[in-house]
Design an enzyme around this catalytic site. Structure first.
Site, PDB file in Angstrom:
ATOM      1  N   VAL A 688       0.817  -1.219   0.000  1.00 43.12           N
ATOM      2  CA  VAL A 688       0.000   0.000   0.000  1.00 43.12           C
ATOM      3  C   VAL A 688       0.850   1.269   0.000  1.00 43.12           C
ATOM      4  O   VAL A 688       0.311   2.369   0.050  1.00 43.12           O
ATOM      5  CB  VAL A 688      -0.946   0.019   1.215  1.00 43.12           C
ATOM      6  CG1 VAL A 688      -2.021  -1.025   1.072  1.00 43.12           C
ATOM      7  CG2 VAL A 688      -0.171  -0.172   2.511  1.00 43.12           C
ATOM      8  N   GLY A 689       2.165   1.142  -0.058  1.00 38.02           N
ATOM      9  CA  GLY A 689       3.017   2.319  -0.070  1.00 38.02           C
ATOM     10  C   GLY A 689       4.474   1.934  -0.073  1.00 38.02           C
ATOM     11  O   GLY A 689       4.837   0.772   0.121  1.00 38.02           O
ATOM     12  N   GLY A 692      11.814   5.550   1.298  1.00 36.51           N
ATOM     13  CA  GLY A 692      13.222   5.257   1.439  1.00 36.51           C
ATOM     14  C   GLY A 692      13.500   4.128   2.417  1.00 36.51           C
ATOM     15  O   GLY A 692      14.499   3.429   2.317  1.00 36.51           O
ATOM     16  N   GLY A 694      11.546   1.425   2.905  1.00 39.10           N
ATOM     17  CA  GLY A 694      11.146   0.162   2.323  1.00 39.10           C
ATOM     18  C   GLY A 694       9.694   0.219   1.906  1.00 39.10           C
ATOM     19  O   GLY A 694       9.177   1.269   1.569  1.00 39.10           O
ATOM     20  N   VAL A 696       5.429  -0.763   2.509  1.00 38.70           N
ATOM     21  CA  VAL A 696       4.399  -0.902   3.531  1.00 38.70           C
ATOM     22  C   VAL A 696       3.308  -1.812   2.991  1.00 38.70           C
ATOM     23  O   VAL A 696       2.871  -1.655   1.853  1.00 38.70           O
ATOM     24  CB  VAL A 696       3.809   0.462   3.921  1.00 38.70           C
ATOM     25  CG1 VAL A 696       2.716   0.294   4.970  1.00 38.70           C
ATOM     26  CG2 VAL A 696       4.896   1.383   4.432  1.00 38.70           C
ATOM     27  N   LYS A 710       5.318  -1.983   8.080  1.00 40.57           N
ATOM     28  CA  LYS A 710       6.372  -1.205   7.435  1.00 40.57           C
ATOM     29  C   LYS A 710       7.644  -2.065   7.413  1.00 40.57           C
ATOM     30  O   LYS A 710       8.239  -2.340   8.460  1.00 40.57           O
ATOM     31  CB  LYS A 710       6.591   0.092   8.222  1.00 40.57           C
ATOM     32  CG  LYS A 710       7.505   1.100   7.586  1.00 40.57           C
ATOM     33  CD  LYS A 710       7.504   2.361   8.461  1.00 40.57           C
ATOM     34  CE  LYS A 710       8.411   3.436   7.912  1.00 40.57           C
ATOM     35  NZ  LYS A 710       8.429   4.623   8.784  1.00 40.57           N
ATOM     36  N   ASP A 806      10.796  15.504  14.119  1.00 42.36           N
ATOM     37  CA  ASP A 806      10.520  15.428  12.680  1.00 42.36           C
ATOM     38  C   ASP A 806       9.035  15.683  12.397  1.00 42.36           C
ATOM     39  O   ASP A 806       8.385  14.923  11.682  1.00 42.36           O
ATOM     40  CB  ASP A 806      10.948  14.061  12.133  1.00 42.36           C
ATOM     41  CG  ASP A 806      11.127  14.093  10.610  1.00 42.36           C
ATOM     42  OD1 ASP A 806      11.290  15.194  10.050  1.00 42.36           O
ATOM     43  OD2 ASP A 806      11.088  13.021   9.985  1.00 42.36           O
TER      44      ASP A 806
END
Length: 1001
Positions: A688-689, A692, A694, A696, A710, A806
């Protein structure tokens, strides 16, 4: 004794009649004729094969089984079976659980009566793993306390409903999730049920209405949702049937619908009804007035509307009433007949009028909050002469005239908050007044001669207290020891004592903390607990829940540390409410910290009468064990290797760049095989995504829970430090606006994080249009509020505080209700030295969001997150990335801004969704808030708690209730498809500190 021995063998055999045989009339006969007594070896191996545990625990179980076969025991076989089931599912067991006789050899935390286990008290024992269904075998169990074991995860098994003798069930402060099993309603002897401070979801089971003896019912601080169940004519059960209950604690959940009128009746004996911080709607039922035993009611922070029922005046014992942050209207009833000490009806829509005359007659009142309820006219001087008054808040109303506090004010008065009204003058009365008077936002503070006065300035409320030494000089202690109030160096057992309902607000009055200290000292002595002294420190008021808590430190007597039993006995006494806190601090709940310094661990060697009895055949027993153990070891060789691999961090420190193995507080460990199963072997259809880090994948657990997995690049250890940081931090923090870490996998070169599945992608995707979700103006403000609340939790309630480092739009996820969740804690840092207020560290973060002061000094503070959050606020109102086509959003806003013009002259750079609304209320204040967050110097920026309050004020200015879920709507592009939140990760700066100053572009 012989009868117990036979029952033990039955536990291991499928056909006890044949295998045990007849005529086994003595212990000597049993030991000398094993062929008649022992089950076939294949049965033993079959039993052991069910135990998927670590290698060392398999050896323990093997020895344990043979001890049971050859040694007379005092413990029922059924109970031993239940305890063995717990061991199977726990990654860490108490060290004294080393032989086959829990009752005979005093297993830690196990209480027995006539060979039956009747209590399991393992509070604060650092247990991790799951609760085994085989606990049902301990059928005589009366007390089960596993509280404050953050490593205890998974669901409560349905089989717990078979413990028909259970009187006390305490699972507070763990990491349990899933629905509360309906089978708990079968525990008709239950008087005390505490499931608070977990992650339970689903509804409140109707079957709890069957708990006819329950007195304490605490389900607060979870994720429970749906309606409050009540009984009906069709035979369905409900909470209205709990006539013996004294406590309904359901706050900080997601309960919705109305408060049923049937919930309350004259047969009830309730003292506390706490429904705060939920999503309840409709009016307050008049039936509340039937429960004349009530002392505290919290309905605040919901979506209630309608008038306050006049029947509330029947509650003559009521001392604390919280109704704030709702949509209540009409006139307030006359509450002068009540014994109120704490009244908060702020932020409602009551019919405009002056301050109610009865407010000046509340002789017991310490805290009176009438803020933001459209009050007008002048303030009566008599209000300030109430004898016990500590705090009065009348802020954000339409009060006029002069503020006259007279000369007969209470000497306990500490704060008079009249900000944001129409006050023209101030009569200070007696110049010796000690109360802080707050008049900002009134006409008086516009006048030149007054605006520099202290009452026109912003004031910070700093709460500070720590138990002073007891007529001695504190010592300089080694390691992590602390000097106790009696000036002895020791390792204290600590935790937070949290008050759900306060009857005071002068947090600077040390007499309150002294009273807590003294009551605790009296208590530990009366209970003969191994405590030398008690310290109270770090008082904190949580602005989002109105809870107040202090840190409690128990210092050991006799030696410099507690043993495990000492810690557990203290934790149990507090979890079970044996300690009675002072009335001004009740009801309370305790959350204990992990204790790392246990002393005097029990010896693993025990003696038994059965061993002496069988000494004559010891050689024979040894040979049998040796042969069987050898065969078993041969058959289990490959499985033993697999079992070793199940330790997720057994090889962690082979990678020298990532530090020691993580210290986890509840995250579940998944095997690689499990995650393959949940993701269809990581098929592309489940992807699904990507980013950088890896890929998901979407997965579905056996419980039906949807998760996002993830997965780092195959075989790669890049980002291992971030991986470690994220699982450590997310396993110990829980908040509705922080993404929930379900678990992780660290096996065979794989690094995977398993999160709750967030349906609606990242905030960045919504702002850019990629997700297909269009956020209107009001929804963006609510997103900002939720993200701010999550960060405020990290900064103020996490211990030690956590700096995210972040914050950006791609790290804010939106759930199916578009509630924000802060994610990606890979760069986060603990603020372990709160005295210094910063962490010196290598600069990391995302360009455009980086705090310039942190960038230049390498000193990371909580205000670094504030700066990033300010950039995020500007991103919300402009729809632009922080750095776009070489232009920096902060500079662009400052350059275009003109406060003398409409909308600060920012129409050209505002997102079209913002300007669709004609003259959007509060936009200027939102811009002001954003720019205050991105001040060059950290000291000039607000705290996250102040940001939360300001966003709430902006929402109120815009006519939106901050607690409402339905106040705004979202629009979806017709042809757009939703994308997943975990993809498209943008660039993170992770370099060393540069030698030259680099300004943001």
């Amino acid at each position: 004794m012989h009868k117990e021995k036979v029952s033990i063998f039955q536990f291991f055999t499928s056909d006890p009649e044949t295998r045990i045989g007849k005529g086994t009339n003595s212990t000597i006969q049993i030991l000398f004729f094993p062929s008649c007594l022992m089950p076939p070896f294949t049965d033993i191996l079959g039993f052991l094969s069910k135990f998927h545990v670590y290698k060392e625990r398999k050896l323990f179980l093997l020895i344990l089984l043979f001890q049971v076969l050859f040694v007379a025991a005092r413990t029922s076989s059924d109970d031993f079976k239940g305890l063995a089931g717990l061991i199977e599912n726990w990654n860490q067991k108490p060290p004294s659980w080393v032989d086959s006789d829990p009752c005979g050899s005093n297993w830690e935390g196990i209480g027995c009566k006539d060979s039956r286990v009747v209590s399991i008290k393992l509070s604060g024992m650092k247990i991790s793993g799951r609760l085994s269904p085989e606990i049902e075998s301990i059928s005589e169990l009366e007390i089960l306390d596993l509280s404050f074991n953050r490593g205890l995860t998974g669901t409560i098994p349905d089989e717990i409903g078979n413990l028909k003798n259970l009187d006390t069930l305490i699972l507070a402060g763990c990491s349990l999730f899933g629905p509360i099993p309906a089978s708990i309603g079968s525990l008709q002897n239950l008087t005390f049920l505490a499931l608070n401070w977990n992650q339970f979801s689903g509804g409140i089971p109707r079957t709890l209405g069957n708990l006819s003896k329950i007195e304490w019912l605490d389900l607060s601080d979870n994720q429970l949702e749906g309606a409050i169940p009540v009984s009906n004519d069709q035979g369905l059960l409900g909470l209205d049937l709990l006539h013996t209950a004294r406590h309904f604690h359901f706050g900080n959940n997601r309960l919705s619908g109305r408060i049923p009128a049937k919930l309350f009746n004259a047969n009830m004996k309730l003292l506390h009804v706490l429904l705060d911080n939920n999503r309840l709607t409709d009016s307050i039922p008049a039936s509340l007035g039937l429960v004349n035993t009530l002392e505290a009611v919290r309905f605040d922070r919901n979506q209630l509307f309608g008038p306050v029922p006049p029947s509330i005046t029947n509650l003559r014992n009521l001392t604390e009433l919280y109704l704030s942050d709702n949509n209540l209207n009409g006139f307030l009833p006359d509450l002068s007949g009540l014994r109120l000490t704490y009244l908060d009806v702020s932020t409602n829509n009551f019919t405009s009028s002056g301050i109610p005359p009865w407010a000046s007659t509340l002789q017991f009142i310490t805290t009176l909050n009438l803020g933001n309820i459209t009050l007008k006219d002048e303030i009566p001087v008599s209000l300030f002469s109430l004898p016990n008054l500590e705090t009065v808040s009348l802020r954000d109303n339409k009060l006029t005239g002069d503020l006259d506090i007279g000369n007969s004010f209470s000497n306990r008065l500490q704060s008079i908050d009249v900000e944001n009204n129409g006050i023209d003058g101030f009569n200070q009365g007696n110049s010796q007044i000690r109360a802080a008077v707050l008049l900002r936002g009134n006409p008086i503070c516009i006048q030149k001669e007054d605006r520099e006065k202290i009452y026109c300035q912003e004031r910070q409320s700093n709460i500070s207290y720590s138990t002073p030494p007891n007529n001695c000089s504190p010592l300089l202690c080694i390691s992590n020891q602390l000097s106790s109030p009696n000036c002895k160096c020791a390792y204290p057992y600590t935790g937070t004592l949290n008050s759900r309902v306060l009857s005071f607000s002068n947090f600077g009055n040390t007499s309150y903390y002294v009273a807590i200290e003294q009551s605790l000292i009296i208590f530990v002595r009366s209970q003969n607990l191994p405590v030398d002294s008690v310290s109270v420190s770090n008082p904190v008021k949580n602005s989002s829940t109105e809870y107040f808590y202090v840190t409690i430190s128990f210092f050991p007597s006799q030696q410099d540390r507690f043993n495990r039993t000492g810690v557990s006995s203290i934790a149990f006494a507090l979890a079970n409410q044996i300690y009675k806190a002072p009335a001004f601090f009740s009801p309370y709940f305790f959350i204990g910290d992990d204790y790392q310094y246990n002393a005097g661990e029990p010896s693993k060697k025990t003696s038994h009468a059965g061993v002496i009895a069988g000494a004559g055949v010891g050689v024979f027993v040894f040979l049998v064990i040796a042969v069987l153990a050898g065969i078993y070891a041969y058959r289990q060789k490959k499985q033993a290797q697999t079992a070793m691999d199940m330790n997720p961090f057994i090889n962690w420190e082979l990678n020298k760049n990532v530090g020691a193995a993580p210290q986890l507080k509840g995250a579940r460990w998944f095997s690689l095989e499990e995650l393959k199963k949940y993701t269809n072997n990581f098929s592309d259809a489940n992807a699904v995504g990507s980013g950088g880090y890896g890929k998901v994948y979407q997965g579905v657990l056996t419980t039906g829970e949807l998760v996002a997995i993830k997965r780092a690049g195959q075989g790669s250890m890049q980002g291992a430090l971030e991986f470690k940081t994220e699982i450590e931090l997310l396993s110990r923090v829980h908040h509705k606006n922080l993404v929930n870490l379900v678990g992780f996998c660290f096996e065979k070169g794989e690094q995977m994080l398993v999160y709750e599945y967030i349906a609606n992608g990242t905030l960045m995707d919504s702002l850019s249009g990629k997700s297909g979700i269009k956020l209107n103006c009001m929804k963006r403000i609510k997103v900002a509020l939720g993200a701010a609340q999550g960060l405020a939790y990290l900064h103020e309630l996490a211990d030690p505080p956590i700096i995210h480092r972040d914050i950006k739009s791609s790290n804010i996820l939106l759930d199916d209700h578009l509630n924000p969740k802060v994610s990606d804690f890979g760069l986060s840092k603990l603020l372990v030295d709160s005295e210094r207020g910063h962490v010196t560290t290598q600069v990391k973060g995302t360009m455009g969001y980086l705090d310039p002061e942190y960038y230049m000094t390498q000193q990371l503070t909580e205000k670094s997150d504030v700066y990033s959050f300010g950039v995020l606020l500007l991103e919300l109102i402009t729809g632009r990335k922080p750095i776009e086509q070489g232009k920096y959003i902060v500079r662009e806003v400052v350059r275009e801004m003109d406060k003398s013009k409409d909308l600060y002259n920012l129409q050209e750079i505002l997102d079209p969704c913002i300007t669709e609304v004609t003259n959007p209320k509060g936009l200027e204040k939102f811009v002001d808030l954003a720019l205050s967050c991105v001040k060059e110097y950290a000291a000039e920026r607000p705290s996250m708690a102040e940001i939360v309050k300001e966003i709430e004020n902006i929402m109120e200015l815009a006519g939106l209730n901050p607690t409402s879920e339905s106040a705004t709507t979202t629009e979806t592009f017709e042809d757009a498809s939703l994308r997943h939140p975990y993809g498209n990760e943008d660039f993170k700066y992770s370099g060393v500190f540069p030698s030259a100053k680099v300004e943001p572009q």
